[in-house]
Design an enzyme around this catalytic site. Sequence first.
Site, short mmCIF file in Angstrom:
data_model
loop_
_atom_site.label_atom_id
_atom_site.label_comp_id
_atom_site.label_asym_id
_atom_site.label_seq_id
_atom_site.Cartn_x
_atom_site.Cartn_y
_atom_site.Cartn_z
N ALA A 170 -79.64 -106.98 -47.62
CA ALA A 170 -79.21 -108.01 -48.56
C ALA A 170 -77.85 -108.51 -48.09
O ALA A 170 -76.90 -107.74 -48.02
CB ALA A 170 -79.11 -107.45 -49.97
N HIS A 171 -77.78 -109.79 -47.76
CA HIS A 171 -76.54 -110.33 -47.25
C HIS A 171 -76.30 -111.78 -47.63
O HIS A 171 -75.21 -112.30 -47.45
CB HIS A 171 -76.51 -110.24 -45.72
CG HIS A 171 -77.42 -111.23 -45.04
ND1 HIS A 171 -78.77 -111.02 -44.93
CD2 HIS A 171 -77.16 -112.44 -44.49
CE1 HIS A 171 -79.31 -112.06 -44.32
NE2 HIS A 171 -78.36 -112.94 -44.05
N ARG A 172 -77.31 -112.48 -48.15
CA ARG A 172 -77.15 -113.91 -48.41
C ARG A 172 -76.11 -114.16 -49.49
O ARG A 172 -76.03 -113.43 -50.49
CB ARG A 172 -78.48 -114.53 -48.82
CG ARG A 172 -79.43 -114.73 -47.66
CD ARG A 172 -80.67 -115.51 -48.07
NE ARG A 172 -81.53 -115.76 -46.93
CZ ARG A 172 -81.43 -116.81 -46.13
NH1 ARG A 172 -80.50 -117.72 -46.36
NH2 ARG A 172 -82.25 -116.96 -45.11
#
Length: 371
Positions: A207-209
């Site tokens: 998860a990075h957005r």
Amino acid sequence: MSGTAVTIVLGTRPEIIKLAPVIDACEERGVGYSVVHTGQHYSEELDAVFFDQLELPTPDHNLAVGSGSHSAQTGAMIREIESVFLDEEPEVVLVQGDTNTVLAGSIAASKLDCELGHVEAGLRSFDREMPEEVNRVLADHAADYLFCPTDQAARYLREEGVPVDRIEVTGNTIVDSVIGYRDLAAEKSAVLAENDLTAGEFCLLTAHRAENVDDRARFSSLLDGVAGFASESDFDVVYPIHPRARERLDEFDIDLPSAITTIEPQDFLDFLRLESTARLVFTDSGGVQEEACILGTPCVTLRDNTERPETVDVGANRVVGVGPDAIAAGAREALDAGTDWENPFGDGRAADRILDLVGVGPAASVGEVSG
């Protein structure tokens, strides 16, 4: 140097992975090429590891543009990339995907006397709030060659009025990379032993957005949903955490659920090994959706939309958002559905088709895409 046949512009690790097969194909055919690395990604050291693992030559140009606002970063890239193009006079410029590097390379090429090829063209989330969506649309409409991974991507381009003679379905170069390096990852990677993981008994989270991790409520909800499913299913979750996400955990004072263990970002072979041996992947990454589909690992996408609808169509992926109940329901459904889907992204010969179509080097004669 002038008169380079192909100049390849990249700036992030997903671009390195997906353009590695094109670089390899240039080497095999004896095609004159150069590689421009914009330095968009956050870790030059880990980028260097990717080049080393994939046995790629050091980039000819490292622009070291670094971070900044979208406009400032893109503007700096355009200026530096144009300088390289003026020196090298490439016949064809190749960009891949939907990053600011892609947009900058596309604009610079479109202003000069060289043709532009967009690898992985035609992807659409239909969400203009995503910077990536704007980048990919603009690159597509600037390009002379649109190398689509699937028939669906080609249909989107035709519906937008792109001339059909620019559109070709080549398959996705990620299949070339995954097929080419999967066995090497199994042989060389020690990531499972190093993190006390057993194949088939853990879940992988990425998860990075910005829309997820820069929003405290969404990030907390996402983590709670993944952890809740992990606890009810007795799975461990391993999370190679992006520096941006780690900063937000600290900034928002979010307590990471005990079911989730963070580890450092992984190199390509180690991450490929994690993807291929996980029971289930949770992600907000488009590339990970593809890779999990190719590897036969069920995927739950922690977003409200996807530009990879083919993964959903074949039954490999569920797009669930970030609500805890929806995440758990999607994960249960994914595990119950099995893994006998057909890979929709091609046969692993996309790079050869791309070079055939731009007309550099001897033709490989690989024929049409097959799944």
